[in-house]
Design a protein around this motif. Structure first.
Motif, mmCIF file in Angstrom:
data_model
loop_
_atom_site.group_PDB
_atom_site.id
_atom_site.type_symbol
_atom_site.label_atom_id
_atom_site.label_comp_id
_atom_site.label_asym_id
_atom_site.label_seq_id
_atom_site.Cartn_x
_atom_site.Cartn_y
_atom_site.Cartn_z
ATOM 1 N N LEU A 311 40.985 40.777 27.406
ATOM 2 C CA LEU A 311 39.535 40.693 26.820
ATOM 3 C C LEU A 311 38.466 41.120 27.874
ATOM 4 C CD1 LEU A 311 39.910 37.323 24.703
ATOM 5 C CD2 LEU A 311 39.404 39.449 23.695
ATOM 6 N N ASN A 312 37.281 42.004 27.459
ATOM 7 C CA ASN A 312 36.376 42.364 28.156
ATOM 8 C C ASN A 312 35.290 42.888 27.673
ATOM 9 O OD1 ASN A 312 35.411 45.169 29.875
ATOM 10 N ND2 ASN A 312 35.514 43.324 31.123
ATOM 11 N N LEU A 313 34.151 42.178 27.971
ATOM 12 C CA LEU A 313 32.452 42.846 27.449
ATOM 13 C C LEU A 313 32.349 44.083 27.735
ATOM 14 C CD1 LEU A 313 30.920 39.388 27.279
ATOM 15 C CD2 LEU A 313 31.472 40.574 25.341
ATOM 16 N N PRO A 314 31.771 45.066 27.234
ATOM 17 C CA PRO A 314 31.481 46.388 27.486
ATOM 18 C C PRO A 314 30.572 46.295 28.989
ATOM 19 C CG PRO A 314 31.300 46.372 25.255
ATOM 20 C CD PRO A 314 31.670 44.902 25.797
ATOM 21 N N GLN A 315 29.600 45.544 28.997
ATOM 22 C CA GLN A 315 28.869 45.483 30.099
ATOM 23 C C GLN A 315 29.236 45.016 31.427
ATOM 24 O OE1 GLN A 315 28.596 43.545 27.218
ATOM 25 N NE2 GLN A 315 27.390 41.637 27.503
ATOM 26 N N TYR A 316 30.552 44.322 31.155
ATOM 27 C CA TYR A 316 31.249 43.807 32.448
ATOM 28 C C TYR A 316 32.400 44.875 32.828
ATOM 29 C CZ TYR A 316 28.692 39.333 31.948
ATOM 30 O OH TYR A 316 27.913 38.577 31.695
ATOM 31 N N TRP A 317 32.161 46.092 32.611
ATOM 32 C CA TRP A 317 33.180 47.087 32.912
ATOM 33 C C TRP A 317 33.999 47.001 34.391
ATOM 34 C CZ3 TRP A 317 32.134 50.497 37.093
ATOM 35 C CH2 TRP A 317 30.938 50.407 37.521
ATOM 36 N N GLN A 318 33.192 46.401 35.334
ATOM 37 C CA GLN A 318 33.871 46.448 36.565
ATOM 38 C C GLN A 318 34.663 45.252 36.754
ATOM 39 O OE1 GLN A 318 30.604 45.560 35.973
ATOM 40 N NE2 GLN A 318 29.120 46.435 37.411
ATOM 41 N N ARG A 319 34.610 44.352 35.983
ATOM 42 C CA ARG A 319 35.929 43.314 35.815
ATOM 43 C C ARG A 319 37.182 43.965 35.142
ATOM 44 N NH1 ARG A 319 34.042 37.408 34.136
ATOM 45 N NH2 ARG A 319 32.238 37.341 35.118
ATOM 46 N N TRP A 320 36.935 45.038 34.095
ATOM 47 C CA TRP A 320 38.017 45.708 33.655
ATOM 48 C C TRP A 320 38.613 46.554 34.790
ATOM 49 C CZ3 TRP A 320 41.884 46.066 30.583
ATOM 50 C CH2 TRP A 320 42.340 47.534 30.417
ATOM 51 N N ALA A 321 37.796 46.992 35.410
ATOM 52 C CA ALA A 321 38.369 48.041 36.371
ATOM 53 C C ALA A 321 39.455 47.356 37.497
ATOM 54 C CB ALA A 321 37.293 48.786 37.078
ATOM 55 N N MET A 322 38.889 46.134 37.758
ATOM 56 C CA MET A 322 39.512 45.416 38.743
ATOM 57 C C MET A 322 41.028 44.757 38.076
ATOM 58 S SD MET A 322 36.643 43.209 40.738
ATOM 59 C CE MET A 322 37.981 42.463 41.883
#
Length: 549
Positions: A311-322
């Motif tokens: 689960l990941n919000l679009p504005q928190y793309w850095q979290r998805w990258a990590m």
């Protein structure tokens, strides 16, 4: 019928026909048969029970459970001819001189004699790797999945992820059938199991309320409530203060006592986890070494059974990258699931349309109740979006073609050896009644049922209008049984989207509150390093709640 009673009821020789269940009891030195569509005889002696299984093709197959027979003796036994006629009750281990050193616990047994048509039977057996050892050069170790001999050098991975070359092991690693997602020999939740309450003497209860309801030199005063246990609130506060640091209920009790907020464990005994010596220990989080062979099998099992969503919000793309980078390091395929930001226009209507939020849910009414001084919940806009996003991910699990679904949040860090540790956890420790498994259970409340697992329970020290809140926090890594989710979701959603109980909008709190109706297990956060950890990246839910004030 209990295993021991079944074993003791055997008379040698005894014929069997059709499918039966496998079990072994080392204390009574007896065994029962596996699931096998055939017939044969059971021959029981003082030291062993020998089973001659006759397949429809009349091929002779042997399953033996022995206490005190050496490996060479077992191999010799497996080569003896057997037939549908009884050989005699004392023919099995005659002349065997090996010490009785293995097969000490119920469920321990050895398998001797192999056949391709017996493979299905072997895959269903709860293999414990408690085989007798043999020091002879020619001895090989029988295995529930392979008939090959383990040869040196033997490579294992230790708790730090380092690969070490060792001599061949005396015991093979745990290798159940790849179709297993639980351990059928583990005890299920008792039918009369009910939530526990800390019975605190009246004097301590009054003292706890005076010290814990009014805090920070009078700057914070909580709403008076006779149905709350203020001693237990003090202990939970210690857990909440160290929420990202592994700790045990014993350490929280000590901190609350030395701080003057709660009585000592000696004066008023109670543990958040019943039988804490079993699973509420940091050492339980250390991974045992595993072979590259076992890791390969675990990966096969994982890829066959588990689908992974993040689960990941679009504005928190850095979290998805990590998190996606970490999962790639571990060779775990994951799908990104867009979170739900209730600040967006018409997002609540969209969530209701898709079934992620109940159509009858009145957010305005729930928010008003959340601001009530008795509830003191505050803004719930981010909490609503978090709950809706998890139900969205659960629907993907239901629609997948996998047996299990793992839903991670985008600030989760998956530890090394995850495939093997999850495989072992499910196939060795998890009872077969399970619905949901929490991989990081903070302030876990219930009962330890194995070295790494607790059976979660509603906290009866808190009233239902507060959703029994304050324990079993965390949705960082939740494993679902896909076939069970539709039933669970119905109950779960009606608990979460209840305007009169805003504390239940926290989806983890709501799940814990219905854990007397859902078979919910967790890995306590006290175990370090554990299976997953939370990265220190802040809370998107809390950020949105703050903006919604």
């Amino acid at each position: 019928m209990p295993i021991r009673a079944m074993a003791q009821s055997l008379q040698a020789p005894q014929e069997f026909h059709g499918p039966t269940a496998v079990a072994a009891d080392s204390e009574s030195r007896s065994a029962l048969l596996c699931q096998f569509d055939g017939s044969g005889t059971i021959e029981r002696s003082q030291q062993a029970t020998r089973v001659c299984c006759l397949s429809p093709a009349r091929a002779c197959l042997v399953l033996v459970a022995v206490l005190g027979c050496s490996l060479a003796a077992l191999q010799s036994l497996s080569r003896r001819p057997c037939s549908a006629q009884a050989v005699g009750a004392d023919a099995d281990c005659e002349g065997f001189q090996a010490p009785r050193a293995s097969l000490r616990q119920p469920g321990d047994f050895a398998i001797v004699g192999r056949s391709e048509e017996f493979a299905q039977v072997l895959s269903a057996i709860p293999f414990r790797s408690s085989l007798p050892t043999d020091t002879s050069p020619s001895a090989s170790v029988p295995n529930s999945n392979s008939s090959t001999t383990v040869a040196a050098p033997y490579v294992v991975v230790d708790a730090l992820g380092q690969r070490i070359v060792e001599a061949p092991p005396k015991h093979l690693p745990h290798e159940p059938g790849l179709s297993r997602i639980c351990n059928p020999s583990k005890k299920l939740t008792a039918r009369n199991w009910s939530p526990r309450r800390w019975q605190v003497p009246a004097g301590f209860r009054l003292a706890c309320e005076s010290r814990n309801r009014i805090k920070n030199d009078g700057w914070k005063v909580e709403y008076p409530s006779e149905d709350r246990n203020w001693c237990w609130i003090a202990v939970k506060d210690q857990c909440h203060k160290e929420i990202k640091t592994p700790g045990t209920w014993t350490s929280y009790r000590e901190a609350a006592f030395f701080g003057g907020f709660a009585p000592s464990a000696m004066d008023a005994p109670f543990d958040g986890l019943q039988d804490p010596e079993v699973c509420d220990k940091a050492i339980r989080g250390v991974s045992l070494p595993y072979s590259l062979e076992e890791e390969a099998l675990a990966r096969r099992w994982f890829n066959e059974h588990v689908v992974v969503y993040v689960l990941n919000l679009p504005q928190y793309w850095q979290r998805w990258a990590m998190v996606s980078s970490r999962l790639k390091e571990l060779d775990i395929n994951a799908t990104r699931v867009m979170g739900i930001d209730m600040q967006a226009r018409d997002m609540l209507a969209l969530a209701k349309q898709n079934g992620w939020v109940l159509s009858s849910y009145d957010f305005s009414k729930a928010q008003a109740r959340a601001y009530d001084p008795e509830v003191e919940k505050g803004s719930i806009l981010g909490t609503l979006g978090c709950a809706a996003a998890h139900f969205k991910a659960q629907q993907l699990v239901i629609n997948s073609n996998k047996t299990l679904g793992l839903v991670l949040e985008d600030d989760s860090y998956v530890m090394d050896g995850f495939h093997v540790r999850l495989w072992r956890l499910l196939t060795q420790e998890l009872p077969c009644d399970w619905d949901v498994l929490q991989l990081l259970g903070r302030c876990a409340y219930g009962k330890c049922v194995s070295e790494h697992l607790a059976r979660i329970q509603p906290d009866a020290n808190e009233p239902s209008w507060r959703c029994h809140s304050g324990v079993n926090w965390g949705m960082h890594g939740i494993l679902y049984r896909a076939a069970h989710l539709p039933r669970i979701q119905d109950l779960w959603k009606h608990t979460v989207f209840n305007e009169s109980t805003p504390h239940c909008l926290d989806i983890d709190v709501a799940l814990a509150s219905i854990s007397d109706k859902v078979n919910y297990y967790a890995v306590p956060n006290s175990q370090s390093p554990g299976l997953i950890k939370e990265m220190d990246m802040g809370s998107a839910r809390a950020d949105i709640n703050m903006r919604g004030r």
